[in-house]
Design a protein around this motif. Structure first.
Motif, PDB file in Angstrom:
ATOM      1  N   GLU A 130     -11.264   4.172  -9.459  1.00 43.91           N
ATOM      2  CA  GLU A 130      -9.866   3.842  -9.175  1.00 43.91           C
ATOM      3  C   GLU A 130      -9.557   2.391  -9.524  1.00 43.91           C
ATOM      4  OE1 GLU A 130      -8.654   4.852  -5.253  1.00 43.91           O
ATOM      5  OE2 GLU A 130      -9.060   6.995  -5.491  1.00 43.91           O
ATOM      6  N   LYS A 131     -10.447   1.487  -9.136  1.00 46.28           N
ATOM      7  CA  LYS A 131     -10.225   0.071  -9.431  1.00 46.28           C
ATOM      8  C   LYS A 131     -10.293  -0.179 -10.928  1.00 46.28           C
ATOM      9  CE  LYS A 131      -9.256  -4.020  -7.987  1.00 46.28           C
ATOM     10  NZ  LYS A 131      -7.973  -4.282  -7.307  1.00 46.28           N
ATOM     11  N   ARG A 132     -11.236   0.491 -11.581  1.00 46.38           N
ATOM     12  CA  ARG A 132     -11.345   0.351 -13.034  1.00 46.38           C
ATOM     13  C   ARG A 132     -10.056   0.779 -13.723  1.00 46.38           C
ATOM     14  NH1 ARG A 132     -14.214   5.009 -15.915  1.00 46.38           N
ATOM     15  NH2 ARG A 132     -12.107   5.777 -15.516  1.00 46.38           N
ATOM     16  N   ASN A 133      -9.512   1.921 -13.311  1.00 48.63           N
ATOM     17  CA  ASN A 133      -8.278   2.414 -13.932  1.00 48.63           C
ATOM     18  C   ASN A 133      -7.097   1.491 -13.653  1.00 48.63           C
ATOM     19  OD1 ASN A 133      -9.598   4.603 -15.002  1.00 48.63           O
ATOM     20  ND2 ASN A 133      -9.044   6.000 -13.340  1.00 48.63           N
ATOM     21  N   GLU A 134      -7.072   0.921 -12.464  1.00 47.66           N
ATOM     22  CA  GLU A 134      -5.999  -0.023 -12.115  1.00 47.66           C
ATOM     23  C   GLU A 134      -6.047  -1.240 -13.036  1.00 47.66           C
ATOM     24  OE1 GLU A 134      -5.183  -3.212  -8.558  1.00 47.66           O
ATOM     25  OE2 GLU A 134      -5.983  -1.247  -7.985  1.00 47.66           O
ATOM     26  N   ILE A 135      -7.244  -1.798 -13.221  1.00 49.26           N
ATOM     27  CA  ILE A 135      -7.402  -2.975 -14.086  1.00 49.26           C
ATOM     28  C   ILE A 135      -7.113  -2.617 -15.539  1.00 49.26           C
ATOM     29  CG2 ILE A 135      -9.099  -4.622 -14.990  1.00 49.26           C
ATOM     30  CD1 ILE A 135     -10.429  -4.549 -12.213  1.00 49.26           C
TER      31      ILE A 135
END
Length: 230
Positions: A103-108
């Motif tokens: 999720e954090k990867r996709n946000e960044i």
């Protein structure tokens, strides 16, 4: 590309180029990148597509492509654009190896792509270099991603503006041409090709795509390479 000797690790390197101008499309192929770029140059000269025009090359960022473009077309005005799909893919790959959690990867990734979509390289680099270290893996590839973006700085345009103007941002048509000319027929398990055989079959497939097979077989001529009028 198709391997001519899988056991020994020797390969035939078929290169495919797609030329678009004046609402026309023409596919060129050859064994080896330099030879193919020479074919492209011949077609452009024959079709009078150089005079008063700037050439635009879409690439996936490979060094040998830049080198061959510079060698063959240094006499003429041209620009090179990093294909949006490949830029997006490379960002995705580096961030997958660098950020904790999907999720954090996709946000960044989404924020980074929004910045690059408008061609703002400086802001993209600043964003990456100032990421919270707590979201990054101990061994991450953020520096490598920054180096990749910096290396291609001059080839990253404002993609958003190009899209708004209806101008291409992708090399997807040459990727499709490569599938048709080489991959669909030659890249299957158990196949092996000689250099001459692979190159010849690719050339014939290109003739079919360009709708020139009939004139070549029956008249011995290629419509795209007729003698220039006096």
């Amino acid at each position: 590309r198709s391997g001519d000797n899988a056991k020994s690790g020797v390969y035939v390197w078929n290169t495919v180029a797609n030329i678009e101008a004046k609402n026309t499309s023409h596919t060129v192929t050859g064994v080896g990148m330099k030879k193919t770029f020479l074919y492209v140059l011949a077609y452009l000269l024959q079709s009078n597509l150089l005079s008063g025009k700037t050439l635009v090359f879409f690439t996936d960022g490979a060094r040998n492509i830049f080198a061959n473009i510079a060698e063959i077309f240094s006499f003429h005005s041209y620009t090179v654009i990093l294909d949006w799909y490949h830029l997006k893919k490379r960002c995705q790959e580096y961030l997958s190896m660098s950020v904790k959690g999907k999720e954090k990867r996709n946000e960044i990734l989404q924020k980074l792509l929004r910045i690059l979509w408008v061609g703002n390289v400086d802001e993209a680099l600043s964003y990456l270099r100032n990421l919270d270290q707590s979201v990054l893996r101990p061994k991450n590839r953020i520096d490598d991603l920054c180096q990749y973006i910096e290396k291609h700085r001059e080839h990253i345009p404002p993609y958003a503006l190009r899209a708004e103007l209806g101008i291409r941002n992708s090399s997807n048509r040459v990727e499709k041409a490569n599938d048709l000319v080489v991959a669909q027929r030659q890249k299957h398990n158990g196949m092996s090709w000689s250099t001459s055989g692979s190159g010849a079959l690719a050339q014939i497939t290109a003739l079919i795509i360009n709708d020139e097979l009939h004139s070549w077989l029956n008249d011995g001529v290629l419509l795209a390479y007729q003698p220039l009028a006096a």
